[in-house]
Design a protein around this motif. Structure first.
Motif, short mmCIF file in Angstrom:
data_model
loop_
_atom_site.label_atom_id
_atom_site.label_comp_id
_atom_site.label_asym_id
_atom_site.label_seq_id
_atom_site.Cartn_x
_atom_site.Cartn_y
_atom_site.Cartn_z
N GLN A 120 0.81 -1.22 -0.08
CA GLN A 120 0.25 0.00 0.03
C GLN A 120 0.67 1.23 0.21
OE1 GLN A 120 -3.32 0.19 -0.60
NE2 GLN A 120 -3.13 -2.10 -0.44
N SER A 123 2.39 1.58 -3.24
CA SER A 123 1.42 1.87 -4.46
C SER A 123 1.42 3.40 -4.34
CB SER A 123 0.04 1.37 -4.16
OG SER A 123 -0.84 1.82 -5.03
N ASN A 126 4.52 5.05 -5.79
CA ASN A 126 4.42 4.61 -7.37
C ASN A 126 3.73 5.61 -7.96
OD1 ASN A 126 4.86 3.01 -9.73
ND2 ASN A 126 2.41 2.74 -9.62
N ARG A 127 2.60 6.00 -7.41
CA ARG A 127 1.73 7.21 -7.85
C ARG A 127 2.57 8.49 -8.00
NH1 ARG A 127 -2.35 4.95 -5.55
NH2 ARG A 127 -2.45 6.00 -3.65
N THR A 159 -4.48 -3.02 -5.29
CA THR A 159 -3.18 -2.60 -5.99
C THR A 159 -2.53 -3.99 -6.42
OG1 THR A 159 -0.85 -1.85 -5.81
CG2 THR A 159 -1.97 -2.54 -3.83
N LEU A 161 0.31 -4.26 -6.97
CA LEU A 161 1.64 -4.46 -6.09
C LEU A 161 1.68 -5.42 -5.11
CD1 LEU A 161 2.88 -0.76 -6.02
CD2 LEU A 161 3.71 -2.73 -7.35
N SER A 167 6.17 -5.96 -6.23
CA SER A 167 7.07 -4.80 -5.65
C SER A 167 8.33 -4.77 -6.30
CB SER A 167 7.02 -4.78 -4.23
OG SER A 167 5.58 -4.66 -3.61
#
Length: 216
Positions: A120, A123, A126-127, A159, A161, A167
């Protein structure tokens, strides 16, 4: 009509709640409940919901508004557009990014290595990483279109991920993207980011297939 800033805040709060999984596809959104949750009056909540409906983030179910869901075809269409636009952003970033912007990308990547065990958190990181590439493209119209695409990504209930091994693979792919941008190689940056999106899409398909199988 509510204050524009209050309306933007209400929109951002609802979108973040969807993105973080507080509200999932199919969940009903009620003005009064949202107003209580976020401490905002019902008028900006109503205006934010209307805006989200026009963007297809919400759908009508009788008189109620529910969080939209993406079927297989819509998911495929979203990833096609995302791959094209993200690849272009990486290509332009390789050409136009400042030394400082490249350094920020590198620093983000190094910091994200500590998040491999937290899908989480990774994620969210990542954004931020992708957003930094968008901004480094120095093309405001492209950034606007990518913002729309990433809003739709909030409709994905989980996600990718969270899939075992994803990941680590994501960080390896980010490394290839940053390396190409650092080298000013637009073609390599474009290809690396398109490959990254392709792998994310394949992982998403496997995740959805596993859910279907588990439900049977």
């Amino acid at each position: 009509m509510s204050d524009p800033k209050t309306q933007r805040d209400a929109y951002a709060l609802i979108l973040e709640a969807i993105d973080s999984g507080i509200y999932k596809p199919g969940d009903r959104l009620v003005e009064s409940e949202l107003a209580d949750r976020f401490g905002v009056s019902r008028t900006p909540i109503r205006e934010a919901l209307q805006r989200m409906e026009t963007q297809s983030l919400l759908a009508r179910d009788g008189r109620s508004l529910i969080v939209s869901s993406l079927d297989h075809n819509q998911l495929a269409e979203l990833y096609v557009v995302r791959g094209e636009l993200e690849g272009l952003a990486a290509r332009l970033a390789a050409k136009h990014a400042t030394r400082e912007e490249v350094r920020v990308l590198r620093d983000m990547l190094e910091a994200d290595r500590g998040l491999v065990s937290d899908p989480q958190a990774l994620s969210r990181a990542n954004r931020r990483f992708h957003r930094q590439i968008h901004l480094a493209s120095h093309n405001r119209f492209l950034v606007q279109q990518l913002d729309l695409v990433h809003r739709s990504m909030a409709l994905l209930a989980s996600t990718s991920l969270s899939v075992e091994g994803r990941s680590k693979g994501t960080l390896e792919e980010h490394e290839a993207i940053v390396r190409a941008i650092e080298a000013g190689d637009g073609e390599a940056a474009d290809a690396a980011l398109r490959e990254h999106i392709s792998r994310a899409f394949m992982t998403r398909l496997r995740l959805d297939a596993a859910k279907v199988q588990a439900a049977e």
